[in-house]
Write a protein that holds these residues in place. Sequence first.
Motif, mmCIF file in Angstrom:
data_model
loop_
_atom_site.group_PDB
_atom_site.id
_atom_site.type_symbol
_atom_site.label_atom_id
_atom_site.label_comp_id
_atom_site.label_asym_id
_atom_site.label_seq_id
_atom_site.Cartn_x
_atom_site.Cartn_y
_atom_site.Cartn_z
ATOM 1 N N UNK A 7 -32.916 -66.174 -26.144
ATOM 2 C CA UNK A 7 -32.141 -64.947 -25.969
ATOM 3 C C UNK A 7 -31.655 -64.834 -24.527
ATOM 4 N N UNK A 8 -30.437 -64.333 -24.333
ATOM 5 C CA UNK A 8 -29.886 -64.198 -22.969
ATOM 6 C C UNK A 8 -30.799 -63.358 -22.079
ATOM 7 N N UNK A 9 -30.929 -63.776 -20.835
ATOM 8 C CA UNK A 9 -31.740 -63.073 -19.833
ATOM 9 C C UNK A 9 -33.163 -62.834 -20.310
ATOM 10 N N UNK A 10 -33.726 -63.840 -20.994
ATOM 11 C CA UNK A 10 -35.064 -63.691 -21.552
ATOM 12 C C UNK A 10 -35.721 -65.061 -21.676
ATOM 13 N N UNK A 11 -36.994 -65.056 -21.899
ATOM 14 C CA UNK A 11 -37.713 -66.283 -22.232
ATOM 15 C C UNK A 11 -38.101 -66.272 -23.703
ATOM 16 N N UNK A 12 -37.624 -65.269 -24.433
ATOM 17 C CA UNK A 12 -37.962 -65.082 -25.842
ATOM 18 C C UNK A 12 -37.047 -65.918 -26.739
ATOM 19 N N UNK A 13 -37.658 -66.584 -27.725
ATOM 20 C CA UNK A 13 -36.895 -67.343 -28.704
ATOM 21 C C UNK A 13 -36.629 -66.490 -29.930
ATOM 22 N N UNK A 14 -35.468 -66.691 -30.517
ATOM 23 C CA UNK A 14 -35.097 -65.998 -31.747
ATOM 24 C C UNK A 14 -34.518 -67.025 -32.713
ATOM 25 N N UNK A 15 -34.566 -66.707 -33.994
ATOM 26 C CA UNK A 15 -34.014 -67.592 -35.021
ATOM 27 C C UNK A 15 -32.777 -66.921 -35.602
ATOM 28 N N UNK A 16 -31.674 -67.682 -35.605
ATOM 29 C CA UNK A 16 -30.423 -67.172 -36.153
ATOM 30 C C UNK A 16 -29.900 -68.119 -37.226
ATOM 31 N N UNK A 17 -29.302 -67.529 -38.255
ATOM 32 C CA UNK A 17 -28.636 -68.336 -39.279
ATOM 33 C C UNK A 17 -27.304 -68.819 -38.721
ATOM 34 N N UNK A 18 -26.711 -69.762 -39.419
ATOM 35 C CA UNK A 18 -25.412 -70.281 -38.988
ATOM 36 C C UNK A 18 -24.367 -69.165 -38.900
ATOM 37 N N UNK A 19 -24.461 -68.158 -39.784
ATOM 38 C CA UNK A 19 -23.485 -67.058 -39.776
ATOM 39 C C UNK A 19 -23.826 -65.970 -38.755
#
Length: 153
Positions: free
Chosen positions: A57-69
């Motif tokens: 995630x921008x300006x973060x050390x946190x990971x997120x999961x996003x679909x292709x859409x």
Amino acid sequence: MILVSACLAGLSCRYDGTACAVEWVCDLVASGRALPFCPEQLGGMATPREPAELRLLPRSTELAVFSRSGSDLTSVYRRGAEEGLKLARLAGASVAILKEKSPSCGVRRVYSGLFDGELRPGEGLTARLFREASMTLFSDEEEALWRAFFSSF
């Protein structure tokens, strides 16, 4: 008991509805030494499903999961990881063999998050939770390491 990514055991649970059976993993399941699980399904996702990748995630050390859409699937993937850890504890598993490159199960490498086919060093959300719980992790690409580890017992 060993937990293994269900797709590696020949179960058709990958995002595209296929399996990616690995003979040595299938042998562990057939012998009763390993239990297959799919964190995406445990989190409530259907099969097949849209491809997803991890993103910082921008300006973060946190990971997120996003679909292709562009849908944020982080909470579903976290729930699947937590349910997988519950299963590991119920089964008495302290070792897992996971599908490399997966946003859930990647042990050493995951896709870039840009859906460009590029890989980067990193781990999936389930792999991270398992590692934080002091489980020993192997990827499907580490048969030699697995055999060396297993022969030491």
